[in-house]
Scaffold this motif. Structure first.
Motif, PDB file in Angstrom:
ATOM      1  N   GLU A 147       0.859  -1.082   0.155  1.00  0.00           N
ATOM      2  CA  GLU A 147       0.057   0.042  -0.038  1.00  0.00           C
ATOM      3  C   GLU A 147       0.816   1.248  -0.046  1.00  0.00           C
ATOM      4  OE1 GLU A 147      -2.534  -0.275   3.275  1.00  0.00           O
ATOM      5  OE2 GLU A 147      -4.129  -1.630   2.350  1.00  0.00           O
ATOM      6  N   GLU A 148       1.967   1.170   0.689  1.00  0.00           N
ATOM      7  CA  GLU A 148       2.692   2.378   0.847  1.00  0.00           C
ATOM      8  C   GLU A 148       3.942   2.470   0.026  1.00  0.00           C
ATOM      9  OE1 GLU A 148       3.629   2.903   5.177  1.00  0.00           O
ATOM     10  OE2 GLU A 148       1.668   2.158   5.560  1.00  0.00           O
ATOM     11  N   TYR A 149       4.348   1.544  -0.624  1.00  0.00           N
ATOM     12  CA  TYR A 149       5.828   1.501  -1.314  1.00  0.00           C
ATOM     13  C   TYR A 149       5.517   0.705  -2.541  1.00  0.00           C
ATOM     14  CZ  TYR A 149       7.501   2.844   3.304  1.00  0.00           C
ATOM     15  OH  TYR A 149       7.697   3.380   4.307  1.00  0.00           O
ATOM     16  N   GLY A 150       4.347   0.354  -2.897  1.00  0.00           N
ATOM     17  CA  GLY A 150       4.254  -0.533  -4.205  1.00  0.00           C
ATOM     18  C   GLY A 150       5.214  -1.594  -4.322  1.00  0.00           C
ATOM     19  N   VAL A 151       5.570  -2.345  -3.143  1.00  0.00           N
ATOM     20  CA  VAL A 151       6.405  -3.321  -3.229  1.00  0.00           C
ATOM     21  C   VAL A 151       5.812  -4.654  -2.931  1.00  0.00           C
ATOM     22  CG1 VAL A 151       8.474  -4.554  -1.952  1.00  0.00           C
ATOM     23  CG2 VAL A 151       8.592  -2.028  -2.786  1.00  0.00           C
ATOM     24  N   LEU A 152       5.618  -5.625  -3.827  1.00  0.00           N
ATOM     25  CA  LEU A 152       4.782  -6.878  -3.441  1.00  0.00           C
ATOM     26  C   LEU A 152       5.860  -7.869  -2.904  1.00  0.00           C
ATOM     27  CD1 LEU A 152       2.313  -8.506  -3.703  1.00  0.00           C
ATOM     28  CD2 LEU A 152       2.819  -9.112  -6.051  1.00  0.00           C
ATOM     29  N   VAL A 153       5.458  -8.560  -1.949  1.00  0.00           N
ATOM     30  CA  VAL A 153       6.543  -9.818  -1.223  1.00  0.00           C
ATOM     31  C   VAL A 153       5.544 -11.051  -1.079  1.00  0.00           C
ATOM     32  CG1 VAL A 153       7.977  -8.113  -0.362  1.00  0.00           C
ATOM     33  CG2 VAL A 153       6.090  -8.966   1.131  1.00  0.00           C
ATOM     34  N   ARG A 154       6.297 -12.036  -0.840  1.00  0.00           N
ATOM     35  CA  ARG A 154       5.460 -13.493  -0.668  1.00  0.00           C
ATOM     36  C   ARG A 154       5.411 -13.547   0.862  1.00  0.00           C
ATOM     37  NH1 ARG A 154       2.729 -17.279   0.516  1.00  0.00           N
ATOM     38  NH2 ARG A 154       2.580 -19.252  -1.092  1.00  0.00           N
ATOM     39  N   GLU A 155       4.389 -13.431   1.557  1.00  0.00           N
ATOM     40  CA  GLU A 155       4.364 -13.830   2.997  1.00  0.00           C
ATOM     41  C   GLU A 155       4.178 -15.413   3.061  1.00  0.00           C
ATOM     42  OE1 GLU A 155       1.931 -15.014   6.223  1.00  0.00           O
ATOM     43  OE2 GLU A 155       0.976 -14.104   4.499  1.00  0.00           O
ATOM     44  N   CYS A 156       4.542 -16.151   3.645  1.00  0.00           N
ATOM     45  CA  CYS A 156       4.564 -17.661   3.771  1.00  0.00           C
ATOM     46  C   CYS A 156       3.915 -18.126   4.882  1.00  0.00           C
ATOM     47  CB  CYS A 156       5.892 -17.912   4.017  1.00  0.00           C
ATOM     48  SG  CYS A 156       6.869 -17.671   2.112  1.00  0.00           S
ATOM     49  N   GLY A 157       2.640 -17.436   5.368  1.00  0.00           N
ATOM     50  CA  GLY A 157       1.967 -17.817   6.610  1.00  0.00           C
ATOM     51  C   GLY A 157       1.039 -19.055   6.138  1.00  0.00           C
ATOM     52  N   ASN A 158       0.576 -19.059   4.750  1.00  0.00           N
ATOM     53  CA  ASN A 158      -0.062 -20.172   4.409  1.00  0.00           C
ATOM     54  C   ASN A 158       0.755 -21.404   3.853  1.00  0.00           C
ATOM     55  OD1 ASN A 158       0.720 -19.222   2.015  1.00  0.00           O
ATOM     56  ND2 ASN A 158      -1.309 -18.622   1.268  1.00  0.00           N
ATOM     57  N   LYS A 159       1.781 -21.663   4.187  1.00  0.00           N
ATOM     58  CA  LYS A 159       2.671 -22.619   3.548  1.00  0.00           C
ATOM     59  C   LYS A 159       2.841 -23.775   4.615  1.00  0.00           C
ATOM     60  CE  LYS A 159       5.556 -21.343  -0.341  1.00  0.00           C
ATOM     61  NZ  LYS A 159       5.157 -22.579  -1.252  1.00  0.00           N
ATOM     62  N   SER A 206       3.741 -16.786   9.490  1.00  0.00           N
ATOM     63  CA  SER A 206       3.709 -15.354   8.901  1.00  0.00           C
ATOM     64  C   SER A 206       4.909 -14.777   9.283  1.00  0.00           C
ATOM     65  CB  SER A 206       2.499 -14.891   9.613  1.00  0.00           C
ATOM     66  OG  SER A 206       2.157 -13.631   8.881  1.00  0.00           O
ATOM     67  N   ARG A 207       5.837 -15.154   9.928  1.00  0.00           N
ATOM     68  CA  ARG A 207       7.287 -14.584  10.374  1.00  0.00           C
ATOM     69  C   ARG A 207       8.189 -14.754   9.104  1.00  0.00           C
ATOM     70  NH1 ARG A 207      11.073 -14.993  15.660  1.00  0.00           N
ATOM     71  NH2 ARG A 207      12.486 -13.615  15.243  1.00  0.00           N
ATOM     72  N   TYR A 208       7.840 -15.329   8.135  1.00  0.00           N
ATOM     73  CA  TYR A 208       8.637 -15.707   7.011  1.00  0.00           C
ATOM     74  C   TYR A 208       8.289 -14.993   5.714  1.00  0.00           C
ATOM     75  CZ  TYR A 208      10.864 -19.027  10.292  1.00  0.00           C
ATOM     76  OH  TYR A 208      11.520 -19.499  11.269  1.00  0.00           O
ATOM     77  N   LEU A 209       9.325 -14.367   4.996  1.00  0.00           N
ATOM     78  CA  LEU A 209       9.016 -14.070   3.578  1.00  0.00           C
ATOM     79  C   LEU A 209       9.889 -14.544   2.558  1.00  0.00           C
ATOM     80  CD1 LEU A 209       8.910 -10.111   4.048  1.00  0.00           C
ATOM     81  CD2 LEU A 209       7.143 -11.623   4.440  1.00  0.00           C
ATOM     82  N   ARG A 210       9.168 -15.065   1.419  1.00  0.00           N
ATOM     83  CA  ARG A 210      10.146 -15.317   0.114  1.00  0.00           C
ATOM     84  C   ARG A 210      10.276 -14.027  -0.417  1.00  0.00           C
ATOM     85  NH1 ARG A 210       7.561 -19.217  -4.086  1.00  0.00           N
ATOM     86  NH2 ARG A 210       6.787 -16.979  -4.566  1.00  0.00           N
ATOM     87  N   LEU A 211      11.490 -13.600  -0.934  1.00  0.00           N
ATOM     88  CA  LEU A 211      11.687 -12.676  -1.645  1.00  0.00           C
ATOM     89  C   LEU A 211      12.483 -13.000  -2.986  1.00  0.00           C
ATOM     90  CD1 LEU A 211      12.915 -10.414   1.342  1.00  0.00           C
ATOM     91  CD2 LEU A 211      10.884 -10.280   0.153  1.00  0.00           C
ATOM     92  N   VAL A 212      11.920 -12.591  -4.080  1.00  0.00           N
ATOM     93  CA  VAL A 212      12.363 -13.039  -5.301  1.00  0.00           C
ATOM     94  C   VAL A 212      13.853 -12.006  -5.648  1.00  0.00           C
ATOM     95  CG1 VAL A 212      12.253 -12.715  -7.828  1.00  0.00           C
ATOM     96  CG2 VAL A 212      10.347 -13.700  -6.529  1.00  0.00           C
ATOM     97  N   VAL A 213      14.695 -12.479  -6.170  1.00  0.00           N
ATOM     98  CA  VAL A 213      15.944 -11.801  -6.503  1.00  0.00           C
ATOM     99  C   VAL A 213      15.544 -11.020  -7.794  1.00  0.00           C
ATOM    100  CG1 VAL A 213      18.415 -12.133  -7.420  1.00  0.00           C
ATOM    101  CG2 VAL A 213      17.369 -13.619  -5.718  1.00  0.00           C
ATOM    102  N   ARG A 214      16.010  -9.606  -7.513  1.00  0.00           N
ATOM    103  CA  ARG A 214      15.751  -8.499  -8.391  1.00  0.00           C
ATOM    104  C   ARG A 214      17.054  -7.510  -8.419  1.00  0.00           C
ATOM    105  NH1 ARG A 214      10.746  -8.104 -10.621  1.00  0.00           N
ATOM    106  NH2 ARG A 214      11.430  -6.120 -11.512  1.00  0.00           N
ATOM    107  N   PRO A 215      17.323  -6.862  -9.731  1.00  0.00           N
ATOM    108  CA  PRO A 215      18.302  -5.840  -9.894  1.00  0.00           C
ATOM    109  C   PRO A 215      18.277  -4.882  -8.447  1.00  0.00           C
ATOM    110  CG  PRO A 215      17.037  -6.124 -11.937  1.00  0.00           C
ATOM    111  CD  PRO A 215      16.072  -6.874 -10.963  1.00  0.00           C
TER     112      PRO A 215
END
Length: 444
Positions: free
Chosen positions: A330-342, A347-356
């Motif tokens: 909402e505030e930064y336009g950054v989309l991350v994968r929160e892993c609480g449903n894995k 929900s304390r874990y994120l998967r973050l895609v490698v980007r430039p």
């Protein structure tokens, strides 16, 4: 932006096992700022702009005419990869192949380490199979211990075993000799699947693939995803490699024209663009190392070793990934994968895609302001009274990172995570979107 952001974050609250599609997010966002996507594991360097321009020039014909048969497309792919077409089956994405592997080859039960790609747990349960879930230990950086997994398979009496190498979401890689030893010890099972969907991003050894071994073994399948490697998830194409008998059984079950004209066009472009593809992998590997370094400097953030084109991170104590995900979007336009449903995560874990790096700087800035309330050096140092004010951020297994020299303060609005550590396979809360899986997890 606030209304559009609320529409977008509502999609995540309505979703269960998987994140909403990028198309759905774009529709919900309307004219809001563009999303910087750290959620979908794409290759940002391939196809090249020139390849996209070529695809655009062919768009009318691609959409107008039928594709060639799957056999024709498979033969071309095999000529590029140096494989025998009799040992390969191509699917409309690796998920189609997982579905047919389950229907045709999985009997009674399947063992798989968790957390992992959700279709390896959900798909067998949807067809009434027992799924034996082997928890990967957070204390070991979610690394798979082959001997322990084999013991688990024997204890449970599983008839099929699956490993993802590298694993999704953590990116852990089992060396080739470890995979071969695992295959040797499980050669009496009905089936062993090695999902190598993200392997081409690995650089830990010259060649970690067991494709060459799979064609010689009676019970082994290697799965590959072209969409993940090429950054073209929307095209939907993947392939498996096995001995001719196993590969033939899957090929015979696949529907005619299961591969679309976009997939055919890309496959027939590959020979001319192999150098660009190899270069794109090197760029992703470089960006991965830089991104690990950047994130490991954030206090309290743990970055786990990864050989995929994504990183698995644990947030500082007290931070909730779902709240953080919504605020970053909402505030930064950054989309991350929160892993609480894995399964096996929380929900304390994120998967973050490698980007430039330009994108990573945007992510880090959002994390700094959201997690620590940093505003140009205002605030107090996180952990100031612990460890003499040293940074708490680190790469798992590689010691502590060095602080920015930036001062941090936790934002109280980030609610505590539902679980202080990784969620066991039997714990709540978890919603897979599949009733059978939910019953298994809840012990019902």
């Amino acid at each position: 932006m606030a209304e559009a952001g609320s529409n977008v974050t509502a999609l995540f609250r309505a979703s269960t096992a998987h994140s909403p599609s990028y198309a759905a997010l774009s529709r919900a966002g309307g004219d809001a700022q563009a999303i910087t996507d750290f959620c979908i594991p794409c290759n940002p360097y391939f196809p090249t702009p020139e390849m996209f321009e070529e695809l655009g020039g062919r768009l009318r014909d691609i959409l107008t005419y039928y594709p060639s048969s799957a056999d024709t497309i498979t033969t071309e792919l095999c000529s590029v990869l140096g494989l025998n077409p009799q040992t390969v089956a191509m699917g409309n994405g690796s998920t189609e192949l997982i579905t047919w592997i389950d229907h045709l080859l999985v009997r009674e039960s399947l063992a798989v380490p968790v957390p992992t790609f959700g279709r390896w747990t959900d798909q067998p349960m949807e067809t009434g199979k027992r799924v034996d879930m082997f928890p990967l230990p957070e204390s070991a950086g979610f690394a798979l211990d082959p001997a322990s997994f084999v013991d688990f398979v024997r204890t449970r009496g599983s008839r099929t075993a699956v490993i993802c190498n590298p694993n999704n979401p953590d990116g852990g890689l089992l060396p080739r000799h470890g995979v071969l030893a695992l295959l040797d010890q499980l050669q009496d099972l009905d089936l062993v699947v090695v999902d190598e969907s993200f392997l081409e991003f690995a650089d830990a050894e010259a060649d970690s693939s067991v494709v060459g071994e799979a064609v010689l073994r009676p019970n082994t399948i290697v799965l590959r995803s072209l969409g993940k490697n090429f950054g073209l998830h929307g095209v939907r194409f993947g392939y498996l490699v096995a001995n001719p008998g196993l590969a033939g059984r899957v090929r015979a079950a696949l529907p005619k024209w299961n591969l679309n004209s976009f997939a055919e066009t890309v496959v027939f472009m590959l020979k001319e663009h192999r150098l660009e593809y190899a270069h794109s992998l090197r760029l992703v590997q470089r960006d991965r190392q830089e991104m690990i370094w950047q994130l490991s400097r954030l206090p309290g953030l743990t970055v786990y070793p990864s050989q995929g084109n994504f990183l698995y991170v644990r947030l500082p104590e007290g931070a909730d990934g779902a709240v953080l995900r919504d605020r970053l979007l909402e505030e930064y336009g950054v989309l991350v994968r929160e892993c609480g449903n894995k399964i096996g995560s929380s929900s304390r874990y994120l998967r973050l895609v490698v980007r430039p790096q330009a994108d990573v700087q945007r992510l880090v800035a959002g994390l700094e302001e959201t997690l620590y309330a940093t505003h140009h050096g205002q605030g107090r140092t996180y952990g100031q009274n612990q460890n003499h004010g040293q940074s708490q951020g680190h790469v798992h297994g590689h010691g502590h990172g060095h602080g920015h020299g930036q001062e941090y303060d936790r934002i109280p609005a980030l609610e505590p995570a539902r679980s202080p550590g990784p969620m066991p396979a039997y714990a709540l809360p978890y919603g897979s979107g599949t009733a059978a899986v939910d019953r298994l997890v809840r012990g019902a």
